[in-house]
Design a protein around this motif. Structure first.
Motif, PDB file in Angstrom:
ATOM      1  N   TYR A 154      -1.282 -11.527 -14.627  1.00 26.14           N
ATOM      2  CA  TYR A 154      -0.684 -11.515 -13.251  1.00 26.14           C
ATOM      3  C   TYR A 154       0.392 -10.546 -12.992  1.00 26.14           C
ATOM      4  O   TYR A 154       1.576 -11.171 -13.776  1.00 26.14           O
ATOM      5  N   THR A 155       0.498  -9.687 -12.272  1.00 24.22           N
ATOM      6  CA  THR A 155       1.797  -8.899 -12.208  1.00 24.22           C
ATOM      7  C   THR A 155       2.389  -8.686 -10.918  1.00 24.22           C
ATOM      8  O   THR A 155       1.883  -9.239  -9.988  1.00 24.22           O
ATOM      9  N   PRO A 156       3.620  -8.334 -10.961  1.00 25.84           N
ATOM     10  CA  PRO A 156       4.381  -8.220  -9.328  1.00 25.84           C
ATOM     11  C   PRO A 156       3.514  -7.343  -8.560  1.00 25.84           C
ATOM     12  O   PRO A 156       3.441  -7.777  -7.159  1.00 25.84           O
ATOM     13  N   ALA A 157       2.768  -6.310  -8.767  1.00 25.20           N
ATOM     14  CA  ALA A 157       2.002  -5.661  -8.108  1.00 25.20           C
ATOM     15  C   ALA A 157       0.949  -6.265  -7.443  1.00 25.20           C
ATOM     16  O   ALA A 157       0.379  -6.187  -6.278  1.00 25.20           O
ATOM     17  N   ARG A 160       2.401  -8.622  -4.727  1.00 23.14           N
ATOM     18  CA  ARG A 160       2.581  -7.713  -3.458  1.00 23.14           C
ATOM     19  C   ARG A 160       1.431  -7.328  -2.647  1.00 23.14           C
ATOM     20  O   ARG A 160       1.415  -7.457  -1.294  1.00 23.14           O
ATOM     21  N   ALA A 161       0.517  -7.389  -3.439  1.00 23.32           N
ATOM     22  CA  ALA A 161      -1.064  -7.208  -2.589  1.00 23.32           C
ATOM     23  C   ALA A 161      -1.446  -8.422  -1.700  1.00 23.32           C
ATOM     24  O   ALA A 161      -2.370  -8.130  -0.894  1.00 23.32           O
ATOM     25  N   SER A 166       7.928  -9.695   2.060  1.00 27.85           N
ATOM     26  CA  SER A 166       8.740  -8.302   1.453  1.00 27.85           C
ATOM     27  C   SER A 166       8.996  -8.638   0.052  1.00 27.85           C
ATOM     28  O   SER A 166       9.338  -9.868  -0.385  1.00 27.85           O
ATOM     29  N   ASP A 167       9.480  -7.508  -0.556  1.00 28.32           N
ATOM     30  CA  ASP A 167       9.819  -7.216  -1.735  1.00 28.32           C
ATOM     31  C   ASP A 167      11.086  -8.187  -1.969  1.00 28.32           C
ATOM     32  O   ASP A 167      11.412  -9.045  -3.099  1.00 28.32           O
ATOM     33  N   ASP A 168      11.990  -8.006  -0.822  1.00 29.93           N
ATOM     34  CA  ASP A 168      13.292  -8.793  -1.029  1.00 29.93           C
ATOM     35  C   ASP A 168      13.249 -10.140  -0.734  1.00 29.93           C
ATOM     36  O   ASP A 168      13.907 -11.075  -1.530  1.00 29.93           O
ATOM     37  N   LEU A 353      -4.971  -6.490   5.988  1.00 29.25           N
ATOM     38  CA  LEU A 353      -5.861  -7.301   5.201  1.00 29.25           C
ATOM     39  C   LEU A 353      -7.213  -7.247   5.661  1.00 29.25           C
ATOM     40  O   LEU A 353      -8.458  -7.020   5.354  1.00 29.25           O
ATOM     41  N   LEU A 354      -7.186  -7.378   7.130  1.00 27.87           N
ATOM     42  CA  LEU A 354      -8.427  -7.400   7.865  1.00 27.87           C
ATOM     43  C   LEU A 354      -8.957  -6.003   8.116  1.00 27.87           C
ATOM     44  O   LEU A 354     -10.154  -6.067   8.069  1.00 27.87           O
TER      45      LEU A 354
END
Length: 443
Positions: A154-157, A160-161, A166-168, A353-354
């Motif tokens: 399991y990765t940060p990418a 995020r998906a 948000s990344d912050d 997503l939709l």
């Protein structure tokens, strides 16, 4: 006063009737027979459930001699719980303590105590009891052995998906967890709190390693004995001292100090948190971890090792802010946690997503526009507020085929969001009906 021609029934009792009875008990102190199995817990005090309901029934019906037509136990408890009162099971407590209100019941439970497994094996420690033949083995259908799923990367990418952050925001949540070791995710229902809790653990582990994650959900009947340690029945019906989920989890983590372990507590504020946590209230602090801060557990036998929370244990809890029946957390507990608030996200992440699942763009725009307007109405309502907004997780499982999208959306609004609005505006059915009409218009 009720119409004398129509018999008053327990189903007509309201929460106000119960509160009136409790106030009368506190003000005048009428003697109540002690309970033996259950307690009604209100503002930190315990009352026998059926006598309280009996008094409320007499006051509401206007008949001081009326008899409550409900049995003790589940019939009484179910009615009280429907009125948002907490009913808990009594548990053994120290004699002569301030809570020692049912000595006979406690003595009966002490007779069931057979000690821990190690004590029962020692010669001379067991009490003399008549010999009983072991019960005949019962036939059971064979059960398939449970196997944990194999861990996957399991990765940060990947996070995020699938996270609507948000990344912050994600980095801030991770920093809070590393700093305090205890994180509480709070927000309206349907904002993905449990989903995020599990992903934060996966990110720290680098994989979906379920062997190092333990999930528990608190509820009104959950107790210190379940979570930490206490007397519980075994398969033969005798009471033995058993370690709870927390002790077993910390023991497992202490044997693997080089890797992090995560305890996820779902719906943390649905239980009596201070009572469930016990010594954990001290040991949770980031600077109180490890053997140097170990404490003796109250149920532990003399000579047993003290308990501590290993430094590699992290706690992530979730808290629903919209349930009015739940008491707020006290300040002593709050300062042990860092807090992250989640909000409904009817923006670009949901739209993407939709769209990726083939939901028509016009339908997506309708969904986002209408739910945004509904949440604004809920937030502006003085009886509700932002904590009651509708979350985005209702719509995070799109249909498998694009042609099913209109019916998918209509059924969610009709079967899931609609009943929620009826409950929100229980005293204003016209307002609830108007909001549902706006949501379903043209679908």
């Amino acid at each position: 006063m009720p119409d004398s021609a129509t018999p008053f029934s327990p189903a007509q009792l309201t929460r106000d009737h119960i509160l009136r009875a409790l106030r009368l008990i506190e003000r005048q102190g009428p003697p109540l027979p002690p309970s033996t199995v259950y307690d009604l817990v209100y503002k930190g005090r315990r009352y026998p459930p059926r006598p309280v309901l009996q008094l409320a029934f007499q006051l509401a019906s206007g008949q001081p001699e009326a008899t409550l037509p409900l049995l003790a136990g589940n019939p009484t408890n179910n009615l009280l719980e429907r009125l948002d009162f907490t009913v808990t099971t009594k548990r053994p407590i120290l004699a002569n303590s301030p809570h020692d209100g049912d000595v006979a019941a406690q003595e009966a439970m002490q007779e069931l105590y057979t000690g821990t497994a190690s004590e029962a094996d020692k010669p001379g420690t067991a009490q003399q009891r008549p010999h009983k033949e072991a019960p005949a083995a019962e036939a059971h259908e064979p059960t398939a052995p449970y196997q944990r799923p194999a861990p996957t990367l399991y990765t940060p990418a990947m996070a995020r998906a699938e996270l609507f952050l948000s990344d912050d925001e994600l980095a801030a949540a991770q920093a809070a967890l590393q700093r305090r070791r205890n994180l509480l995710l709070q927000g309206p229902p349907g904002t993905g709190k449990t989903f995020l809790a599990r992903r934060l653990a996966w990110l720290a582990l680098g994989s979906t390693d379920t062997a190092r994650i333990e999930l528990v959900q608190f509820h009104p009947s959950y107790s210190y004995e379940d979570f930490v340690q206490g007397f519980r029945p075994d398969e033969r019906g005798t009471f033995r001292l058993r370690d709870g989920l927390l002790v077993e989890f910390c023991r497992r983590a202490s044997q693997d100090p080089g890797r992090p372990y995560f305890l996820l507590i779902d719906e943390l504020n649905r239980g009596n948190v201070a009572r469930i946590f016990g010594e954990l209230l001290l040991l949770l602090e980031a600077d109180k971890r490890g053997p140097a801060h170990a404490v003796r557990l109250p149920y532990a036998p003399a000579g047993s090792p003290p308990f501590f929370v290993p430094e590699n244990v992290f706690v992530i809890g979730t808290m629903n802010l919209a349930d009015r029946s739940l008491a707020p957390l006290d300040y002593a507990l709050r300062r042990r946690f860092a807090f992250v608030r989640l909000q409904p996200e009817f923006g670009e992440p949901l739209r993407a997503l939709l769209a990726a699942h083939g939901v028509p763009a016009a339908l997506i725009s309708q969904l986002i526009t209408r739910l945004t307007a509904l949440n604004q109405t809920i937030a502006d309502d003085p009886e509700l507020g932002p904590d009651f907004c509708v979350g985005h997780s209702y719509f995070c499982q799109p249909p498998t085929h694009p042609t099913e999208a209109p019916e998918w959306l209509r059924l969610i609004l009709q079967q899931e969001i609609g009943p929620l609005l009826d409950d929100y505006w229980l005293d204003q059915p016209a307002k609830a009906a108007a909001q549902k009409k706006r949501l379903l218009n043209g679908l």
